[in-house]
Design an enzyme around this catalytic site. Structure first.
Site, PDB file in Angstrom:
ATOM      1  NE  ARG A  64      18.053 -54.715  21.297  1.00 18.87           N
ATOM      2  CZ  ARG A  64      19.197 -54.107  21.030  1.00 18.87           C
ATOM      3  NH1 ARG A  64      19.251 -53.192  20.095  1.00 18.87           N
ATOM      4  NH2 ARG A  64      20.301 -54.433  21.651  1.00 18.87           N
ATOM      5  CB  ILE A  91      23.550 -50.592  21.478  1.00 24.43           C
ATOM      6  CG1 ILE A  91      24.057 -49.365  20.727  1.00 24.43           C
ATOM      7  CG2 ILE A  91      23.725 -50.444  22.977  1.00 24.43           C
ATOM      8  CD1 ILE A  91      25.542 -49.151  20.819  1.00 24.43           C
ATOM      9  CG  ASN A 106      33.108 -51.350  19.998  1.00 26.64           C
ATOM     10  OD1 ASN A 106      32.893 -52.014  18.995  1.00 26.64           O
ATOM     11  ND2 ASN A 106      32.859 -50.052  20.050  1.00 26.64           N
ATOM     12  CG  HIS A 108      34.518 -45.748  17.748  1.00 31.92           C
ATOM     13  ND1 HIS A 108      33.296 -45.914  17.142  1.00 31.92           N
ATOM     14  CD2 HIS A 108      34.769 -44.418  17.732  1.00 31.92           C
ATOM     15  CE1 HIS A 108      32.829 -44.735  16.773  1.00 31.92           C
ATOM     16  NE2 HIS A 108      33.703 -43.803  17.119  1.00 31.92           N
ATOM     17  CG  ASP A 140      29.531 -48.649  28.943  1.00 31.91           C
ATOM     18  OD1 ASP A 140      29.063 -48.352  27.823  1.00 31.91           O
ATOM     19  OD2 ASP A 140      30.013 -47.818  29.724  1.00 31.91           O
ATOM     20  CB  ALA A 141      24.513 -50.812  28.396  1.00 28.83           C
ATOM     21  N   GLY A 142      26.403 -48.345  26.644  1.00 31.22           N
ATOM     22  CA  GLY A 142      26.258 -47.081  25.923  1.00 31.22           C
ATOM     23  C   GLY A 142      26.755 -47.195  24.488  1.00 31.22           C
ATOM     24  CG  ASP A 144      31.014 -46.281  19.680  1.00 33.09           C
ATOM     25  OD1 ASP A 144      31.221 -47.499  19.589  1.00 33.09           O
ATOM     26  OD2 ASP A 144      30.507 -45.605  18.774  1.00 33.09           O
TER      27      ASP A 144
HETATM   28  C1  GRF Z   1      35.862 -50.503  11.676  1.00 36.40           C
HETATM   29  O1  GRF Z   1      36.468 -49.262  11.404  1.00 36.40           O
HETATM   30  C2  GRF Z   1      35.092 -50.459  12.956  1.00 36.40           C
HETATM   31  O2  GRF Z   1      35.684 -49.749  13.966  1.00 36.40           O
HETATM   32  C3  GRF Z   1      33.853 -49.747  12.472  1.00 36.40           C
HETATM   33  O3  GRF Z   1      33.569 -50.360  11.249  1.00 36.40           O
HETATM   34  C4  GRF Z   1      34.774 -50.821  10.680  1.00 36.40           C
HETATM   35  C5  GRF Z   1      34.627 -52.304  10.461  1.00 36.40           C
HETATM   36  O4  GRF Z   1      35.327 -52.694   9.376  1.00 36.40           O
HETATM   37  N1  GRF Z   1      32.796 -49.794  13.429  1.00 36.40           N
HETATM   38  P1  GRF Z   1      35.477 -54.242   9.008  1.00 36.40           P
HETATM   39  O5  GRF Z   1      34.084 -54.857   9.053  1.00 36.40           O
HETATM   40  O6  GRF Z   1      36.413 -54.861   9.993  1.00 36.40           O
HETATM   41  O7  GRF Z   1      36.031 -54.242   7.615  1.00 36.40           O
END
Ligand code: GRF
Length: 187
Positions: A64, A91, A106, A108, A140-142, A144
């Site tokens: 890794r 991650i 990021n 989410h 960060d390293a967590g 989300d």
């Molecule tokens: C998004 O909803 C992102 O937040 C999630 O996966 C999706 C990615 O979609 N982790 P795409 O690859 O931009 O179509």
């Protein structure tokens, strides 16, 4: 402002960034698009758009830490001001976070800190929340975790499936990402 975008999948959020840059509404340069696996639509559409791309294939690395080092050097080679994880399902190591401290963003598909992880949409639906949404945050390293930059709520509708809800969230997610990048770029 130069950004590197990291993807693992279809890259539809990335496509919104590419389109906004092409149309002149988002004043930044996509220095490169990288993925953690081969044959992602995200990388294919970037190459089609004439962008520089790279793959640091997770499965090619026995250790890794070797993948971590390879990813860091591939991204750093493009000297980005910001790195955007847009559907990048890995991650990153603390060394990566340190290298891009306060510059790694990021997206989410849930209202963090609720429903972190790879199944944020499915988990929100299973819980039965009536409102979910999307979050753009400094990573960060967590998983989300990290300071939240902006969020948009999205209503859960009767009869929603994971797919239908995720599609609506992604519409909001694209707008939010463009807004955040625009404001970071000083637009
Ligand atoms: C998004 O909803 C992102 O937040 C999630 O996966 C999706 C990615 O979609 N982790 P795409 O690859 O931009 O179509």
């Amino acid at each position: 402002m130069r950004i590197v975008v990291l993807v693992s999948g279809t890259g539809s959020n990335l496509q919104a960034v590419i389109d906004a840059v092409d149309s002149g509404s988002l004043p930044l340069e996509i220095a490169a698009v990288g993925a953690d696996r081969h044959h992602t639509l995200g990388v294919e559409r970037s190459a089609a758009a004439g962008l520089e791309t790279f793959v640091v294939n997770f499965k090619d690395y026995a250790q890794r830490s070797d993948w971590d080092a390879a990813l860091l050097s591939a991204v750093a080679a493009h000297q980005p001001d910001y790195v955007v994880s847009s559907g990048f399902m890995r991650i990153v190591a603390p060394t990566f976070i340190d290298a891009f401290s306060g510059r790694y963003i990021n997206t989410h598909p849930a209202l963090l800190p609720a429903f972190p992880g790879a199944h944020g949409v499915r988990d929100a639906l299973a819980y039965g929340v009536k409102v979910t949404g999307c979050t753009v945050h400094y990573a960060d390293a967590g998983v989300d975790t990290g300071p939240i930059i902006a969020q948009t709520p999205v209503a859960v509708l009767p009869g929603d499936t994971e797919e239908s809800l995720h599609e609506r969230i992604k519409i909001a997610e694209r707008e939010l990402l463009l807004e955040v990048l625009g404001s970071l770029a000083g637009a």
